[in-house]
Design an enzyme around this catalytic site. Structure first.
Site, PDB file in Angstrom:
ATOM      1  N   CYS A 115     -34.114   9.360 -69.016  1.00 43.59           N
ATOM      2  CA  CYS A 115     -35.374   8.616 -69.089  1.00 43.59           C
ATOM      3  C   CYS A 115     -35.387   7.946 -70.452  1.00 43.59           C
ATOM      4  O   CYS A 115     -35.589   8.609 -71.474  1.00 43.59           O
ATOM      5  CB  CYS A 115     -36.580   9.543 -68.929  1.00 43.59           C
ATOM      6  SG  CYS A 115     -38.162   8.657 -69.068  1.00 43.59           S
ATOM      7  N   CYS A 118     -39.210   7.965 -72.285  1.00 41.57           N
ATOM      8  CA  CYS A 118     -39.834   9.214 -72.744  1.00 41.57           C
ATOM      9  C   CYS A 118     -39.038  10.391 -72.223  1.00 41.57           C
ATOM     10  O   CYS A 118     -37.931  10.631 -72.664  1.00 41.57           O
ATOM     11  CB  CYS A 118     -41.302   9.270 -72.346  1.00 41.57           C
ATOM     12  SG  CYS A 118     -41.603   8.937 -70.595  1.00 41.57           S
ATOM     13  N   SER A 119     -39.591  11.130 -71.262  1.00 41.22           N
ATOM     14  CA  SER A 119     -38.869  12.294 -70.730  1.00 41.22           C
ATOM     15  C   SER A 119     -39.239  12.552 -69.272  1.00 41.22           C
ATOM     16  O   SER A 119     -39.370  13.710 -68.866  1.00 41.22           O
ATOM     17  CB  SER A 119     -39.154  13.539 -71.576  1.00 41.22           C
ATOM     18  OG  SER A 119     -40.551  13.807 -71.606  1.00 41.22           O
ATOM     19  N   CYS A 120     -39.409  11.488 -68.484  1.00 40.97           N
ATOM     20  CA  CYS A 120     -39.729  11.653 -67.067  1.00 40.97           C
ATOM     21  C   CYS A 120     -38.615  12.459 -66.395  1.00 40.97           C
ATOM     22  O   CYS A 120     -37.431  12.162 -66.563  1.00 40.97           O
ATOM     23  CB  CYS A 120     -39.880  10.288 -66.399  1.00 40.97           C
ATOM     24  SG  CYS A 120     -41.308   9.352 -66.984  1.00 40.97           S
TER      25      CYS A 120
END
Length: 211
Positions: A115, A118-120
């Site tokens: 991702c 961000c950190s999906c």
């Protein structure tokens, strides 16, 4: 470093892990969350309940999905064409809001998930993302030099195989369906699931048969 969950393969990669202070976007997220609670979009209890549901999930759920796909070709076909719907209806695992796209590793293609913004991450089938997945180092380098990053995980991909990098978003998460190791044909689902780790479903590792 030992870990209680056999599906969570722990790596020690100084080049990928990074200490990241709470910056602008982290503060923005906290402020947005507080505003939404104040406006009545959801309550603090709703938020806590959601976090508790996430904490209950682990890579073992994803491993069960992979094992089912290895043993049931009809299920595998449905999983690859309608990931979220198939997981929800046939595995009775609710991925919640985001769509789930399942990508298959083959002898010609190896898939990696990242991702970049961000950190999906598919937390409802893999649990919380590891720190390295959230780090800027991984998010930027996985796109620019995926083979180099995989090498740091101990995963050497044959030059003849294509490496595809999939960028997750808030609306779409990816799950890698790794290749079933040779010699495990006919194994029961439970035994197969024991071979599958978190990293194999993110694409930073490949499944190895039990010794």
């Amino acid at each position: 470093m030992p870990h209680d969950d056999p599906h969570t393969h722990v790596h020690d990669h100084a080049a990928i892990e990074a200490d990241e202070p709470q910056g602008y976007y982290q503060h923005l997220a906290a402020a947005t969350r507080s505003l939404l609670i104040e406006k009545g979009a959801f309550t603090a209890d709703d938020m806590r309940a959601m976090i508790e549901r996430i904490d209950e999930r682990s890579p073992a759920l994803g491993a069960k999905i992979v094992a089912r796909a290895w043993t049931d070709q009809a299920f595998k076909a449905r999983l690859l064409s309608r990931g979220k719907q198939t997981i929800k209806e046939e595995m009775e695992i609710d991925p919640v809001a985001a769509d789930i796209v399942v990508v298959e590793n083959t002898a010609e293609v190896h898939n990696v998930v990242v991702c970049t913004l961000c950190s999906c991450y598919p937390v409802f089938i893999l649990g919380r993302p590891p720190d390295w997945y959230k780090s800027y180092a991984y998010r930027s380098r996985a796109v620019r030099d995926p083979r180099g990053v995989l090498r740091e995980f101990g995963t050497e991909i044959d030059p003849a195989r294509e490496v595809r990098v999939h960028d997750s978003t808030a609306d779409m998460r990816y799950l890698v369906l790794p290749m079933q190791p040779e010699g495990t044909e006919g194994w029961p689902e439970e035994r197969l699931a024991g071979l599958v780790t978190r990293d194999t479903m993110v694409g930073t590792a490949e499944v190895r048969p039990a010794a």
